[in-house]
Design a protein around this motif. Structure first.
Motif, PDB file in Angstrom:
ATOM      1  N   GLU A  56       0.856  -1.176   0.000  1.00  0.00           N
ATOM      2  CA  GLU A  56       0.000   0.000   0.000  1.00  0.00           C
ATOM      3  C   GLU A  56       0.895   1.230   0.000  1.00  0.00           C
ATOM      4  O   GLU A  56       1.286   1.701   1.068  1.00  0.00           O
ATOM      5  N   ARG A  58       2.286   4.736   0.320  1.00  0.00           N
ATOM      6  CA  ARG A  58       1.820   5.902   1.083  1.00  0.00           C
ATOM      7  C   ARG A  58       2.736   7.083   0.813  1.00  0.00           C
ATOM      8  O   ARG A  58       3.877   6.910   0.414  1.00  0.00           O
ATOM      9  N   ASP A  71       0.948  13.536  -2.915  1.00  0.00           N
ATOM     10  CA  ASP A  71      -0.186  12.688  -3.264  1.00  0.00           C
ATOM     11  C   ASP A  71      -0.962  13.330  -4.412  1.00  0.00           C
ATOM     12  O   ASP A  71      -1.181  14.539  -4.426  1.00  0.00           O
ATOM     13  N   TYR A  73      -4.114  12.536  -5.030  1.00  0.00           N
ATOM     14  CA  TYR A  73      -5.493  12.676  -4.552  1.00  0.00           C
ATOM     15  C   TYR A  73      -5.452  12.846  -3.038  1.00  0.00           C
ATOM     16  O   TYR A  73      -5.426  11.868  -2.305  1.00  0.00           O
ATOM     17  N   ARG A  74      -5.467  14.072  -2.582  1.00  0.00           N
ATOM     18  CA  ARG A  74      -5.344  14.336  -1.145  1.00  0.00           C
ATOM     19  C   ARG A  74      -6.534  13.856  -0.334  1.00  0.00           C
ATOM     20  O   ARG A  74      -6.400  13.486   0.811  1.00  0.00           O
ATOM     21  N   ASP A  75      -7.707  13.857  -0.939  1.00  0.00           N
ATOM     22  CA  ASP A  75      -8.922  13.472  -0.213  1.00  0.00           C
ATOM     23  C   ASP A  75      -9.279  12.002  -0.355  1.00  0.00           C
ATOM     24  O   ASP A  75     -10.290  11.554   0.186  1.00  0.00           O
ATOM     25  N   ASP A  76      -8.458  11.250  -1.103  1.00  0.00           N
ATOM     26  CA  ASP A  76      -8.759   9.844  -1.343  1.00  0.00           C
ATOM     27  C   ASP A  76      -7.474   9.025  -1.215  1.00  0.00           C
ATOM     28  O   ASP A  76      -6.773   8.797  -2.194  1.00  0.00           O
ATOM     29  N   PRO A  77      -7.143   8.574   0.019  1.00  0.00           N
ATOM     30  CA  PRO A  77      -5.889   7.840   0.246  1.00  0.00           C
ATOM     31  C   PRO A  77      -5.745   6.587  -0.621  1.00  0.00           C
ATOM     32  O   PRO A  77      -4.661   6.266  -1.062  1.00  0.00           O
ATOM     33  N   GLU A  78      -6.850   5.914  -0.874  1.00  0.00           N
ATOM     34  CA  GLU A  78      -6.776   4.696  -1.683  1.00  0.00           C
ATOM     35  C   GLU A  78      -6.379   5.031  -3.131  1.00  0.00           C
ATOM     36  O   GLU A  78      -5.492   4.390  -3.707  1.00  0.00           O
ATOM     37  N   ALA A  79      -7.022   6.034  -3.715  1.00  0.00           N
ATOM     38  CA  ALA A  79      -6.686   6.454  -5.080  1.00  0.00           C
ATOM     39  C   ALA A  79      -5.271   7.021  -5.140  1.00  0.00           C
ATOM     40  O   ALA A  79      -4.525   6.772  -6.096  1.00  0.00           O
ATOM     41  N   ALA A  80      -4.878   7.761  -4.094  1.00  0.00           N
ATOM     42  CA  ALA A  80      -3.527   8.319  -4.037  1.00  0.00           C
ATOM     43  C   ALA A  80      -2.491   7.198  -4.009  1.00  0.00           C
ATOM     44  O   ALA A  80      -1.465   7.265  -4.702  1.00  0.00           O
ATOM     45  N   GLU A  82      -2.853   4.117  -5.100  1.00  0.00           N
ATOM     46  CA  GLU A  82      -2.873   3.428  -6.392  1.00  0.00           C
ATOM     47  C   GLU A  82      -2.091   4.234  -7.433  1.00  0.00           C
ATOM     48  O   GLU A  82      -1.286   3.686  -8.189  1.00  0.00           O
TER      49      GLU A  82
END
Length: 182
Positions: A56, A58, A71, A73-80, A82
């Motif tokens: 994962e 990070r 990152d 996508y700052r508001d979407d850790p999963e998308a960031a 990926e």
């Protein structure tokens, strides 16, 4: 500082101290990004290995690396994570390449630096990364001038803030030299 050249590049004369300072400041960027660049892009096998190893991905914990490799996508850790999984390796390599270009074109004892258009753009990218690193470490804000004015004249940070300002002037003069060629 920088002047445009007829071939679309830029040239500048640097004192020994200026060349040494730029060298001293760009090497930590390379180190932070994972070591000296070979000048060659990472192999497909290296990219595949990093994809398989990364469970994962990070954002880096080091604040400088977090600025250099932000990152997507700052508001979407999963998308960031990926996005990072597929892009971070090549971004690191590109940034190391830009910094290495600066190192390779800096004369050790100062003197004339003549950059092609591509080298000048690599310098701009490397200077930006050096300024980001320096700015994060100094905790520079948008109110840079006010921060500098608020420092006590005996504060050792003053020299660092002046170097930060000088880096901005070098970067701006290179941008202007390249812009004059258009």
């Amino acid at each position: 500082m920088f002047r445009p050249t007829k071939d679309g590049g830029a040239s500048v004369w640097l004192s020994a101290g200026e060349a040494s300072l730029l060298r001293t400041l760009v090497v930590p960027v390379i180190d932070l990004l994972g070591g000296a660049s070979s000048g060659e892009p990472a192999s497909v096998l290296d990219d595949l290995e990093s994809l398989l190893d990364a469970d994962e991905p990070r954002a880096p914990e080091d604040p400088v690396l977090a600025r250099l490799l932000p990152d997507a996508y700052r508001d979407d850790p999963e998308a960031a994570g990926e996005f990072r999984k597929y892009t971070e390796s090549s971004l690191r390599e590109a940034k190391k390449y830009f910094a290495q270009t600066m190192l390779d074109t800096l004369p050790r004892s100062g003197g004339r630096v003549k950059l092609t258009g591509d080298q000048a753009r690599d310098w701009l990218r490397a200077l930006n990364d050096v300024r980001l690193m320096f700015g994060v470490r100094l905790e520079v804000t948008e109110d840079f001038e006010e921060q500098l004015a608020a420092l006590d004249r005996e504060d050792p940070k003053i020299a660092a803030f002046e170097v930060y300002g000088w880096l901005g002037a070098v970067q701006e003069s290179l941008v202007r030299a390249l812009d004059r060629r258009r």
